[in-house]
Design an enzyme around this catalytic site. Sequence first.
Site, PDB file in Angstrom:
ATOM      1  N   ARG A  92     -75.327  -9.096 -17.129  1.00  0.00           N
ATOM      2  CA  ARG A  92     -74.888  -9.166 -18.521  1.00  0.00           C
ATOM      3  C   ARG A  92     -73.518  -9.831 -18.579  1.00  0.00           C
ATOM      4  NH1 ARG A  92     -71.901  -4.746 -21.956  1.00  0.00           N
ATOM      5  NH2 ARG A  92     -71.848  -5.863 -23.920  1.00  0.00           N
ATOM      6  N   HIS A 125     -68.048 -10.571 -27.440  1.00  0.00           N
ATOM      7  CA  HIS A 125     -67.304  -9.536 -26.716  1.00  0.00           C
ATOM      8  C   HIS A 125     -65.819  -9.823 -26.960  1.00  0.00           C
ATOM      9  CE1 HIS A 125     -67.792  -6.488 -23.227  1.00  0.00           C
ATOM     10  NE2 HIS A 125     -66.541  -6.405 -23.644  1.00  0.00           N
ATOM     11  N   GLU A 130     -69.634  -3.216 -28.924  1.00  0.00           N
ATOM     12  CA  GLU A 130     -68.732  -2.177 -29.406  1.00  0.00           C
ATOM     13  C   GLU A 130     -67.991  -2.511 -30.706  1.00  0.00           C
ATOM     14  OE1 GLU A 130     -66.056  -1.154 -26.223  1.00  0.00           O
ATOM     15  OE2 GLU A 130     -67.648  -0.265 -25.033  1.00  0.00           O
ATOM     16  N   ASN A 140     -72.743   1.880 -24.214  1.00  0.00           N
ATOM     17  CA  ASN A 140     -71.694   1.929 -23.199  1.00  0.00           C
ATOM     18  C   ASN A 140     -71.196   3.358 -23.136  1.00  0.00           C
ATOM     19  OD1 ASN A 140     -72.051  -0.802 -23.095  1.00  0.00           O
ATOM     20  ND2 ASN A 140     -70.089  -1.328 -24.050  1.00  0.00           N
ATOM     21  N   TYR A 142     -68.773   6.068 -21.009  1.00  0.00           N
ATOM     22  CA  TYR A 142     -67.744   6.302 -20.001  1.00  0.00           C
ATOM     23  C   TYR A 142     -67.381   7.774 -19.868  1.00  0.00           C
ATOM     24  CZ  TYR A 142     -67.137   1.310 -19.659  1.00  0.00           C
ATOM     25  OH  TYR A 142     -67.366  -0.018 -19.422  1.00  0.00           O
ATOM     26  N   GLU A 171     -73.114  -0.577 -20.201  1.00  0.00           N
ATOM     27  CA  GLU A 171     -71.879  -0.397 -19.427  1.00  0.00           C
ATOM     28  C   GLU A 171     -71.757   1.060 -19.023  1.00  0.00           C
ATOM     29  OE1 GLU A 171     -68.175  -1.686 -21.242  1.00  0.00           O
ATOM     30  OE2 GLU A 171     -69.140  -3.512 -21.979  1.00  0.00           O
TER      31      GLU A 171
HETATM   32  C1  BGC Z   1     -65.582  -2.724 -22.992  1.00  0.00           C
HETATM   33  C2  BGC Z   1     -65.127  -3.446 -21.749  1.00  0.00           C
HETATM   34  C3  BGC Z   1     -63.991  -2.668 -21.121  1.00  0.00           C
HETATM   35  C4  BGC Z   1     -64.518  -1.307 -20.702  1.00  0.00           C
HETATM   36  C5  BGC Z   1     -63.514  -0.396 -20.017  1.00  0.00           C
HETATM   37  C6  BGC Z   1     -65.597  -1.241 -22.880  1.00  0.00           C
HETATM   38  O1  BGC Z   1     -64.898  -0.726 -23.968  1.00  0.00           O
HETATM   39  O2  BGC Z   1     -66.779  -3.262 -23.472  1.00  0.00           O
HETATM   40  O3  BGC Z   1     -64.765  -4.741 -22.095  1.00  0.00           O
HETATM   41  O4  BGC Z   1     -63.395  -3.339 -20.062  1.00  0.00           O
HETATM   42  O5  BGC Z   1     -65.015  -0.616 -21.813  1.00  0.00           O
HETATM   43  O6  BGC Z   1     -62.466  -0.078 -20.861  1.00  0.00           O
END
Ligand code: BGC
Length: 450
Positions: free
Chosen positions: A77, A121, A166, A295, A297, A354
């Site tokens: 991607r 992006h 995002e 995405n 995290y 992500e």
């Molecule tokens: C984004 C990336 C970023 C990653 C880590 C996401 O918000 O799509 O571009 O590097 O998180 O912060």
Amino acid sequence: MTMIKFPEKFEWGAATASYQIEGAYNEDGKGESIWDRFTHQKGNISNNDTGDLACDHYHRFKEDVELMKEIGLDTYRFSIAWPRILPAGKGKINQRGIDFYKSLVDELLQAGIKPAATLYHWDLPQKLQDKGGWENRDTAKYFNEYARIMYKEFGDLIPRWITHNEPMVVSMVGNLWGEHAPGFTDPQKALQVAHNLLLSHGMAVKSFRESGIDGQVGITLNLNHVYPKTNSTEDQLAKDYCDAFNNRWFLDPVFKAKYPEKLMSLYQNEYDNPFEMEKGDLEIISRDIDFLGINYYSRAVVEYDESEKLNFKTVKPDGVEYTEMDWEVYPEGLTDLLLRLNKEYTKAPIFITENGAAYDDQIAEDGQVHDKKRVEYLEEHFKAAKQAIEAGVNLAGYYIWSLMDNFEWAYGYDKRFGIIFIDYENEQTRILKDSAKLLQDVIAKNGLDK
Ligand code: BGC
């Protein structure tokens, strides 16, 4: 030893974004982007870092595709820099920009790697920002024109398209918190930007269908499952507001053709007309998509706080692990999020577009990068994803953020998310970290040891 197996057609990949890796910020006819402008103004980015050179991927993409092949990626991607294609955002096409992505895509296809392209992006052509950027409804129209050009040029080569990455971060971090380009701190501007981004997504989905491309189109949202600090009614309310702000403000229009009501009335109490919306916009925004990209995290834990505008405050749990971004490591949040999406929003395929973590990686004496923490982070999240699949979620693939260390926006090069180490001081040498080797193994087995 027992194995956790993923479904047969499950796709493994890694992700990047144009501004974060390409460099070559003013080469071959590329126009200025808002990120060029923002990073060139001192004080906006840690160490005043810029993406001028980044990982020099623009010149080293062949070597980078070789590494993807070595890892065994099924799919890659990447994002397209709008100002390479249309230096002024609209009008005259820059053929050399198209040529660059043609060469990249050729290389990927020859390596047997499926290209997945993100159209936006974050690197908006500065010329469009000069006319109001995403706050100006016309930008949605120009985005759609740019999308059509890309479909025409690449429709038979790229099977997977992501309109936006995002929109929450673009609108809020860039226009409410001012930490990203274009650097505004204006709540109404942020709401208008969010709406116009979503509108442009819907327009680009329609154009995709009209183009007759035999492929998939979707959108990528950053979502974090939200948990109340306690079970009190107040904290539950705080959870609802945070969820509406972070997640539902984007999920609801895309899947249910509406904005979250409670949050909307809060905005209406504050401003007579929070943002401009035309009749029919929500129908455009909610056009069917072929997949949802998420995405993930970390999670959010919140408590009620009346002094906050939206009644919630984020709290940091004690005694748990945090990454270098100070984000809690919470794999269960991925399972919970996927289950919720399946239950409340969509049965269409979901791709994790992500997932990954920043750690302070170093080159060890043996010349390798032993990123144990990232290996653990990924293993735990793979397992969390698998649990969701077992519970019936239509999860179709998983992209690691990121293929390589890169320009981490406001943090510059301080934070490393890559599974490939970039030795910035030493001619940008690339080194596969242990996490890349983990992925190599997981892909080879389509699973991992328990
Ligand atoms: C984004 C990336 C970023 C990653 C880590 C996401 O918000 O799509 O571009 O590097 O998180 O912060």
